[in-house]
Design a protein around this motif. Structure first.
Motif, PDB file in Angstrom:
ATOM      1  N   SER A   1      -0.378  -0.452   6.444  1.00 30.32           N
ATOM      2  CA  SER A   1      -0.832   0.713   5.790  1.00 30.32           C
ATOM      3  C   SER A   1       0.019   2.150   6.794  1.00 30.32           C
ATOM      4  O   SER A   1       0.344   1.966   7.897  1.00 30.32           O
ATOM      5  CB  SER A   1      -2.240   1.093   6.092  1.00 30.32           C
ATOM      6  OG  SER A   1      -2.963   0.146   5.112  1.00 30.32           O
TER       7      SER A   1
ATOM      8  N   ASN B   1      -2.909   7.847   2.180  1.00 36.12           N
ATOM      9  CA  ASN B   1      -2.783   6.529   2.581  1.00 36.12           C
ATOM     10  C   ASN B   1      -1.981   5.501   1.517  1.00 36.12           C
ATOM     11  O   ASN B   1      -2.101   5.754   0.310  1.00 36.12           O
ATOM     12  CB  ASN B   1      -3.949   5.879   3.095  1.00 36.12           C
ATOM     13  CG  ASN B   1      -4.601   6.354   4.308  1.00 36.12           C
ATOM     14  OD1 ASN B   1      -4.089   6.480   5.071  1.00 36.12           O
ATOM     15  ND2 ASN B   1      -5.990   6.541   4.155  1.00 36.12           N
TER      16      ASN B   1
ATOM     17  N   THR C   1      -0.660   1.416   1.086  1.00 40.50           N
ATOM     18  CA  THR C   1      -0.401   0.083   1.596  1.00 40.50           C
ATOM     19  C   THR C   1       0.776  -0.599   1.080  1.00 40.50           C
ATOM     20  O   THR C   1       0.823  -0.435  -0.174  1.00 40.50           O
ATOM     21  CB  THR C   1      -1.679  -0.726   1.356  1.00 40.50           C
ATOM     22  OG1 THR C   1      -2.823  -0.423   1.909  1.00 40.50           O
ATOM     23  CG2 THR C   1      -1.622  -2.323   1.936  1.00 40.50           C
TER      24      THR C   1
END
Length: 117
Positions: free
Chosen positions: A18, A30, A32
């Motif tokens: 992340s 954020n 991933t």
């Protein structure tokens, strides 16, 4: 002369990582990244040459935080200035740390390790 930049962060770890990228003005949120995926963003560098982006990285129980774009490292490790040519900084995230280079090239050619996990 201003520089137009694109910064890339590539995950070279088999596990997902992340990444949370921010500057004083922008929060890119954020993201991933699975193996071989990348996060990237583009911007025009401030006339003051004080543009700064930083990121938090999370991989399993490991975390780290550092600047992913500033004037010093961009001039030292990323694509050099050329008239009317967009510049690039490319981060490669590996199990042993974080590498910066000008472009995606076969590892380790063109990469400089700057940070550990």
């Amino acid at each position: 002369m201003y520089s137009y930049w694109t910064v890339y962060i590539y995950n070279e770890i088999s596990d997902p990582i992340s990444v949370h990228v921010q500057s004083g003005d922008d929060d890119l949120g954020n993201r991933t990244l699975a193996l071989k995926e990348n996060e990237n963003w583009s911007f025009c560098e401030a006339i003051t040459l004080k543009t700064l982006y930083y990121a938090h990285f999370y991989w399993n129980s490991k975390t780290t935080f550092f600047d992913v774009f500033d004037n010093d490292s961009s001039n030292r490790y990323c694509t050099p200035w050329k008239y009317k040519v967009n510049r690039r900084c490319v981060w490669l995230v590996r199990e042993d740390g974080f590498y910066l280079g000008q472009d995606v090239t076969p590892f380790p050619i063109g990469w400089t390790k700057l940070h550990d996990w």
